[in-house]
Design an enzyme around this catalytic site. Sequence first.
Site, short mmCIF file in Angstrom:
data_model
loop_
_atom_site.label_atom_id
_atom_site.label_comp_id
_atom_site.label_asym_id
_atom_site.label_seq_id
_atom_site.Cartn_x
_atom_site.Cartn_y
_atom_site.Cartn_z
N THR A 13 0.93 -1.20 0.04
CA THR A 13 -0.05 0.05 -0.11
C THR A 13 0.80 1.15 0.03
O THR A 13 0.29 2.34 0.01
CB THR A 13 -0.97 0.06 1.42
OG1 THR A 13 -0.11 -0.09 2.49
CG2 THR A 13 -1.94 -0.91 1.16
N ARG A 41 -3.85 -3.32 9.25
CA ARG A 41 -4.75 -2.08 9.26
C ARG A 41 -5.29 -2.20 7.81
O ARG A 41 -6.67 -1.78 7.54
CB ARG A 41 -3.99 -0.94 9.13
CG ARG A 41 -3.66 -0.44 10.56
CD ARG A 41 -2.60 0.84 10.63
NE ARG A 41 -1.40 0.65 9.79
CZ ARG A 41 -0.46 0.41 10.36
NH1 ARG A 41 -0.42 -0.10 11.50
NH2 ARG A 41 0.73 0.37 9.47
N CYS A 131 17.68 5.49 -2.62
CA CYS A 131 17.40 6.18 -4.06
C CYS A 131 18.33 7.27 -4.43
O CYS A 131 18.86 7.17 -5.87
CB CYS A 131 16.12 6.93 -3.81
SG CYS A 131 15.84 7.89 -2.23
N HIS A 244 14.27 13.10 -7.82
CA HIS A 244 15.37 13.37 -6.95
C HIS A 244 16.24 14.07 -7.97
O HIS A 244 16.34 13.57 -9.08
CB HIS A 244 16.05 12.35 -6.20
CG HIS A 244 15.47 12.01 -5.00
ND1 HIS A 244 14.03 12.30 -4.48
CD2 HIS A 244 15.71 11.12 -4.21
CE1 HIS A 244 13.81 11.62 -3.47
NE2 HIS A 244 14.71 10.93 -3.33
N ASN A 318 12.46 9.01 -8.14
CA ASN A 318 13.17 8.25 -6.87
C ASN A 318 12.28 6.95 -6.53
O ASN A 318 12.93 5.85 -6.05
CB ASN A 318 13.33 9.24 -5.72
CG ASN A 318 11.72 9.78 -5.46
OD1 ASN A 318 11.48 10.66 -6.49
ND2 ASN A 318 11.32 9.58 -4.38
#
Length: 339
Positions: A13, A41, A131, A244, A318
């Site tokens: 998620t 959750r 990244c 980035h 990124n």
Amino acid sequence: MSNRFKVAVVGATGAVGETMLSILAERKFPASEVIALASERSAGNKVDFGNHKLTIQDLATFDPTGVDFALFSAGGDISREYAPKFAAAGAIVIDNSSAFRMDADVPLVVSEVNPEALDSIPRGIVANPNCSTMQMVVALKPIHDAVGITRINVATYQSTSGAGRSGPEELGRQTAALLRFEDPNPTRFPVQIAYNLIPQIDSFTDNGYTKEEMKLVHETRKILGDASIQVNPTAVRVPVFFGHSEAVHLETRDKLTAAEARALLEKAPGIEVVDNPANGEWPTPVTHASGSDPVYVGRIREDISHPRGLSLWIVADNIRKGAALNAVQVAELLAAKRG
Ligand code: A2P
């Protein structure tokens, strides 16, 4: 050995996990089954996988038996707890967290740079680099191979999505609040990020550099296989949603002209050179990187302050090359080896 693989995405998620799923579908990874895992959750909710939906399962109660590849992006604590369990059950874990990156018996792999490191995976875990390191080493590898890089000065301009799903949400919310003359009310970042720059990513270490900056030092040396490379990083969070950027200044062992560097980069895998100052062409996170795969390099020039200096501007998504895409590319390399 089967040429169709059971694949689990842990953190499905999240900003990176969701992109892992879309890239697996987009690149038609040879999967017999794809399993989306997240916390209790989210269990029972749906996530997209190509044109289908997958029902999210709870990582805590999931049995990893039979999983061939597990792509983890749910943070270091989850990786430390669950990656060894998946590996013990026979999976190869490709882990996007920093939990195992510097362990000597865990390969740290960028698909275009050091795929040979996948020849030995003693713990069943492969680490995906940070990244900022990822996009930088893709661009530096051909230069290092040609003339040897002795020193790297790098300032990063890192988008809010590097902080997970809550990063861009905070940038959007603060931007809207400020336009209504309301309090930006920082929660995800230490101070206001909208219309601002924050020269701290992660916590400080004893030497005055942050953990994020020290990742650029250690990971670059490990991936390029050269502990002698000196790296001086400054990592800055900027009010950009995705992508980035890095201003990189290199010192090389032998002289490399800007034209020679451009020629090397143009033929290197995973790189797109966008460098035409006469027409005002250079890559940006919004116009080039966001949502696309290559590492873009522009502003290639010889450093007027150093006889063997070279300056570059490096931009990439990124979430894609910096995280999800590389993890899938590593899985593809491993799948091809298993035939
Ligand atoms: P969840 O949405 O169920 O909390 P991001 O870095 O973009 O914020 O994403 C973090 C990811 O890590 C999410 O998919 C999140 O799932 C997952 N995650 C966080 N805590 C756990 C946990 N205890 N078990 C499994 N997944 C977790």
